[in-house]
Design an enzyme around this catalytic site. Sequence first.
Site, PDB file in Angstrom:
ATOM      1  N   TYR A 165      60.337  81.897  92.209  1.00 30.03           N
ATOM      2  CA  TYR A 165      60.565  83.313  92.492  1.00 30.03           C
ATOM      3  C   TYR A 165      61.967  83.733  92.060  1.00 30.03           C
ATOM      4  O   TYR A 165      62.163  84.817  91.491  1.00 30.03           O
ATOM      5  CB  TYR A 165      60.371  83.564  93.982  1.00 30.03           C
ATOM      6  CG  TYR A 165      60.248  85.012  94.387  1.00 30.03           C
ATOM      7  CD1 TYR A 165      59.300  85.849  93.803  1.00 30.03           C
ATOM      8  CD2 TYR A 165      61.054  85.551  95.387  1.00 30.03           C
ATOM      9  CE1 TYR A 165      59.175  87.169  94.186  1.00 30.03           C
ATOM     10  CE2 TYR A 165      60.929  86.872  95.782  1.00 30.03           C
ATOM     11  CZ  TYR A 165      59.987  87.681  95.178  1.00 30.03           C
ATOM     12  OH  TYR A 165      59.864  88.995  95.570  1.00 30.03           O
ATOM     13  N   LYS A 169      62.813  86.648  89.302  1.00 28.29           N
ATOM     14  CA  LYS A 169      63.559  87.861  89.636  1.00 28.29           C
ATOM     15  C   LYS A 169      64.868  87.944  88.864  1.00 28.29           C
ATOM     16  O   LYS A 169      65.319  89.038  88.512  1.00 28.29           O
ATOM     17  CB  LYS A 169      63.809  87.929  91.142  1.00 28.29           C
ATOM     18  CG  LYS A 169      62.559  88.232  91.957  1.00 28.29           C
ATOM     19  CD  LYS A 169      61.903  89.550  91.565  1.00 28.29           C
ATOM     20  CE  LYS A 169      60.765  89.932  92.496  1.00 28.29           C
ATOM     21  NZ  LYS A 169      60.088  91.181  92.068  1.00 28.29           N
TER      22      LYS A 169
END
Length: 251
Positions: A165, A169
């Site tokens: 993640y 991002k």
Amino acid sequence: MASSTVVFISGAGRGIGRSLAEAYLSRPNHTVVGSVRDPTSANAQEIKAFPAAEGSRFLLVKIESSSFSDPAAAVKEAEAAGVDHIDVLIANAGGAGGSISPLDKVTPQDVTDVFNINALGPLALYQAAKPLLDKSKAPKFLGISSAVGSIGNMENFRAHVAPAYGIAKAGLNWISVAAHSGNKEYISFVVHPGLVQTDGGNRAAKGMGLPQAPHTKKQSTDAILALLDNATREKTSGKFFDAIAGTEIPW
């Protein structure tokens, strides 16, 4: 249509995207284009029934975040419905993937899957929407990022526990700054929306030992809207903000 403010929000089916769509629809003379994975779902029909202020309307389009062709088809569908420009493009759709894995355990496939959804999906959306963004008098491109994507604050945030993640991002953050750097008329920035009481936010909070996420969807939505409404090229664009605190986050 030319005088209407047009807002395109990916991932409008739930969470912050849904809350943002509802908030923009409550403003007069707004066209809100919202994407969902399945426009025939009961959830999608609920969104279509949101009350709209005078002169405002909602268009529902299909985008599956792992599909790199869906954004172009969605933009064409919006154009066919009379949308001739986009003033605010919000890349909100995303997902954290599976369970948290340490850096020495996460698989390349896990990283690839999450990166496709959270970075390449927004890239495809940006590319598809850019011709209409270029027709706006004041184009804004917002990426809904996460503090997990901050490299500078990784140790403080303990973000190393979510490598897939975080990498994804951080990729979205790069895309946002590139859009800022390459388009001198754009306001392009990313926000960490806070640890919000969505399904994903509450799961993350429980992993931290909290009963639920500390921030409501309304708190996060109001904070994001305040940033967007007051954003300027000089003070906002090319930066990374904590929406709730209103402060900058290091890249």
